[in-house]
Design an enzyme around this catalytic site. Structure first.
Site, PDB file in Angstrom:
ATOM      1  N   ASP A 129      22.599 -26.351 -47.987  1.00 45.83           N
ATOM      2  CA  ASP A 129      21.465 -26.133 -48.822  1.00 45.83           C
ATOM      3  C   ASP A 129      20.511 -24.986 -48.219  1.00 45.83           C
ATOM      4  O   ASP A 129      20.949 -24.269 -46.970  1.00 45.83           O
ATOM      5  CB  ASP A 129      20.576 -27.298 -48.684  1.00 45.83           C
ATOM      6  CG  ASP A 129      19.608 -27.545 -49.519  1.00 45.83           C
ATOM      7  OD1 ASP A 129      19.456 -26.560 -50.524  1.00 45.83           O
ATOM      8  OD2 ASP A 129      19.257 -28.751 -49.991  1.00 45.83           O
TER       9      ASP A 129
HETATM   10  C1  BGC Z   1      17.263 -27.084 -52.772  1.00 48.09           C
HETATM   11  C2  BGC Z   1      18.610 -27.253 -53.609  1.00 48.09           C
HETATM   12  C3  BGC Z   1      18.800 -26.219 -54.410  1.00 48.09           C
HETATM   13  C4  BGC Z   1      18.513 -24.772 -53.451  1.00 48.09           C
HETATM   14  C5  BGC Z   1      18.538 -23.497 -54.108  1.00 48.09           C
HETATM   15  C6  BGC Z   1      17.073 -26.086 -52.176  1.00 48.09           C
HETATM   16  O1  BGC Z   1      15.886 -26.225 -51.573  1.00 48.09           O
HETATM   17  O2  BGC Z   1      17.282 -28.553 -52.159  1.00 48.09           O
HETATM   18  O3  BGC Z   1      19.117 -28.203 -54.427  1.00 48.09           O
HETATM   19  O4  BGC Z   1      20.067 -25.783 -55.176  1.00 48.09           O
HETATM   20  O5  BGC Z   1      17.274 -24.953 -52.800  1.00 48.09           O
HETATM   21  O6  BGC Z   1      17.331 -23.458 -54.892  1.00 48.09           O
END
Ligand code: BGC
Length: 759
Positions: free
Chosen positions: A235
């Site tokens: 993530d």
């Molecule tokens: C989120 C993800 C997301 C990623 C990219 C993170 O803050 O938890 O679900 O895909 O950002 O935007």
């Protein structure tokens, strides 16, 4: 499995320098992996996800703050889960896959399958359900849809990321059984059935180990046990210790750390603390992700996709209550009240936030269709403020109508990625206005716009409740069609609506400690908890009404006894006994009657959505296997279903079981059993091998302990239960057998167990 790029990848591994290999392990910017131009290795472009494209071509961020391209915002997963429709999940995936191709996106960051442990999790709107079986099946269909277009997916957030509070540091502490039984299966199903190109590891720690560092999770479970051969992506910012991450199985660090972590990888290989072979394994997987891309050409008709968003929402909304007031009838005077009628809340905040193509409101649609509706704002959609004047006019308007439809919901600020909700209530101004309207109007309909359950203190006073969830940009048209009967509601709750927050299983242990969250409720989340405790709820899991009704009959099993890996097909006839076409969701729950483990009263193990014309009957069949009856047994480190009876229940919801039958299951697995001083006599006598040895030994010792009468003396229950729960070491006290002799018996029994195992 061999692959067309295997040979080229082996060649590239020889040619890549250590620096280039380390470089491939992290992003070049927010959304791209690094290209290696000298070897013709392109970059991979990723984009959020999950219910539309948040594709940023300029300034980037992971919180949905900067501009992204205009794209269709489909209903969020809280809504699409309520469709209980795997075909539709697949169709949604296919549409999104096509949009990705048109925008040059290689990997779509979704679906998000974390369990809804508490209704308070700020990101529940992006997640499917409180039930892992349902979430797994929907995710698997969605992934197959996206990937059928040659685009990759990233199932997220792996794993046990069930709150937003301190999500980047908090440790989710849970038992192995709870992890395997509740928090992993949605991932497991999707990985085994749909092979997503990537898995996104979560920010949080699990029992004190960050997901990105977690070898047990990313290698032993994901790859060794489930056979996953794709890439693990972090993530955004979930990396902890980069070198440990490589060892654990984390492939790509996103969005990269400007080379800092790449340098740590290089240093570790050079000083010998990281085996280059481990790095090569990671690079090999990354090269597969890059080179196996099968970009297709795509053109999008965004207006057509908008229409699909409307259709999907029609299949997803849930009619929670209806005393017959709905559908609204031509000629009635209808009052629309609440600003959501004009400005619907249709998506959540954070990384899934879409720059929507064309948002429609119920009011706008009503005007276009020349409905006889008047509108009063009554309250603002974005704050909790009871404005006397606005409320007064709205109440007057409601009074003068035949039916008042109140468009209620949660303001944006109440739920979003990044933080959790603090309570489960609607803004007080809305509850108050609904109560006031109920005093002057007997036909009140409430339409809800929210990403997670809310308390509905007025539920018994209103005539109908229609849950639209965060229904995407077409929510206005979908609401219109459902209210006026042009579409027939067919969604079912993928989560329980509890009566109040205090009733929720993790009420005492949710987002209230800076460092840890203890999953003390274990496997009892959602209906598994409420149904086992026989608690009253507002609306149960699986509940949803229709403008027609359905009847089940003729429940039958292909066979009544199953063994080991056998499967059994369960069939039931469903009849539409109303006067219009509609769709029913047939739900199959299993109840373990063997009493061998503490288990939820019932668990969903099958479902099927079926369309029926008025008067039509169809047969629905669902297949059960060993896993359908199993729980995760920690001593076996595997799934286990004890021999015995399992009830098969067919219901309209978890609380409305219509038909029941049962199957006898015979296991071929044996639970590990060894005897020691603390083993209770009852357990010794329950196992055929140790029982035989024990009784033989007692006979020789002339003891009455294991005499036929003693063991079978059902009249003397107290004596029997005392004996059964007496550990062998107590033979010293109560039967005066010396320690050495007891140990001798124990050794004898263990030897017999070993011999039986090796036979
Ligand atoms: C989120 C993800 C997301 C990623 C990219 C993170 O803050 O938890 O679900 O895909 O950002 O935007």
């Amino acid at each position: 499995m061999t692959n067309k790029n295997d040979a080229r990848i082996q060649e590239l591994l020889q040619k890549l320098t250590l620096e280039e290999k380390a470089g491939l392990c992290s992003g070049s910017d927010f959304w791209h992996t690094k290209a290696v131009e000298r070897l013709n290795i392109p970059a991979v472009f990723m984009s959020d996800g999950p219910h539309g494209l948040r594709t940023q071509k300029g300034e980037a961020d992971h919180l949905g703050l900067n501009e992204s391209i205009k794209a269709v915002c489909f209903p969020a997963a809280c809504a699409t889960a309520a469709s209980f429709d795997t075909e539709m999940a697949n169709e949604l995936g296919t549409i999104l896959g096509n949009e990705c191709n048109a925008e040059g996106v290689d990997v779509l960051l979704g679906p998000a399958v974390n369990m809804k442990r508490s209704p308070l999790c700020g990101r529940n709107f992006e997640y499917y359900s409180e039930d892992p079986y349902l979430a797994g099946k929907l995710a698997s269909s969605y992934i197959q849809g996206v990937q059928s277009k040659g685009v990759g997916t990233s199932i997220k957030h792996f794993a046990a990321n069930n709150q937003e509070y301190r999500r980047m540091s908090n440790s989710s502490n849970l038992s192995e059984r709870t992890l395997h039984e509740i928090y992993l299966p949605a991932f497991e199903t999707a990985i085994k059935e749909a092979a997503p190109k990537t898995v996104m590891c979560s920010y949080n720690q699990i029992n004190g180990v960050f997901s990105a560092d977690n070898k047990n999770l990313l290698t032993e479970i994901l790859r060794d046990a489930w056979g996953y051969d794709g890439c693990v992506v972090t993530d955004w910012g979930a990396i902890n210790d980069r070198v440990q991450g490589i060892k654990a199985g984390t492939d790509i660090e996103m969005p990269g750390s400007g080379g800092i972590n790449d340098a740590e990888i290089i240093a570790a290989v050079k000083d010998g603390s990281l085996d280059e072979a481990d790095l090569n394994k990671v690079v090999e997987r990354i090269l597969h992700l890059i080179l196996d891309k099968e970009q297709m050409n795509g053109t999008v008709d965004w207006d057509e996709d908008h229409k699909k968003a409307v259709e999907i929402e029609k299949e997803s909304a849930v009619l929670l209550e209806n005393n017959g007031v709905l559908p609204l009838k031509e000629g009635q005077k209808i009052a629309y009240i609440g600003e959501f009628a004009e400005k619907p809340r249709y998506q959540g905040g954070g990384s899934s936030h879409i720059n929507s193509w064309n948002v429609t409101s119920a009011m706008e649609t009503a005007n276009e269709k020349n409905r006889q509706t008047t509108y009063e704002k009554g309250f603002s959609a974005d704050k909790d403020l009871y404005e006397e004047d606005a409320a007064k006019t709205a109440i007057e308007c409601a009074k003068n109508a035949d039916v008042a439809v109140v468009f209620a919901g949660l303001p944006d600020a109440f739920e979003s990625e990044g933080y959790d909700r603090e309570h489960m209530q609607l803004p007080k101004c809305q509850n108050k206005l609904i109560e006031e309207i109920c005093k002057v109007q007997k036909n009140v309909v409430v339409v809800l716009h929210n990403g997670s359950p809310v308390e509905c203190p007025w539920a018994d006073k209103v005539s109908a409740v229609l849950e639209m969830y965060l229904g995407g940009e077409g929510v206005g048209e979908a609401t219109d069609a459902l209210l006026w009967g042009e579409a027939n509601p067919c969604g079912r709750l993928a989560e329980t609506f509890p009566l109040r927050l205090e009733d929720t299983p993790c009420y005492l242990n949710f987002a209230n400690d800076k460092f840890n969250v203890d999953y003390t409720e274990g496997v009892f989340i959602g209906y598994r908890y409420y149904d086992t405790k026989k608690m009253a709820v507002q609306w149960p899991f699986g509940h949803g009404l229709s403008y027609t009704s359905f009847k089940y009959s003729n429940l039958r099993l292909e066979k009544e006894t199953m063994k080991g890996q056998d499967t059994v097909v369960v069939s039931v006839d469903v009849t539409n006994i109303g006067s219009r076409a509609g769709k029913e969701v047939v739900q199959l729950y299993v109840k373990d009657q063997t009493n061998t483990a503490i288990r939820p009263e019932k668990e969903l193990k099958g479902f099927c959505k079926v369309a029926l014309e008025a008067g039509e009957t169809k047969t629905v069949s669902m297949k059960l296997d060993e896993r359908s009856f199993s729980y995760y047994n920690e001593s076996l480190k595997d799934w286990y279903a004890a021999t015995g009876t399992y009830k098969i229940c067919i219901g309209h919801s978890s609380r409305e079981i219509a038909l029941e039958t049962s199957v006898e299951y015979i296991t071929e697995k044996e639970l590990p059993f060894t005897v020691d001083m603390n083993t209770c006599l009852g357990d010794v006598l329950a196992h055929p091998v140790t029982a035989a040895v024990f009784q033989e030994m007692m006979k020789h010792a002339g003891s009455h302990l294991a005499s036929e009468e003693q063991v079978n003396n059902k009249d003397d229950l107290m004596m029997q239960s005392m004996m059964n729960s007496m550990p062998l070491r107590n033979f010293k006290t109560f039967v005066q057998i010396p320690t050495a002799a007891i140990q001798g018996m124990i050794d004898h029994m263990n030897a017999a167990l070993d011999a039986a195992k090796n036979q």
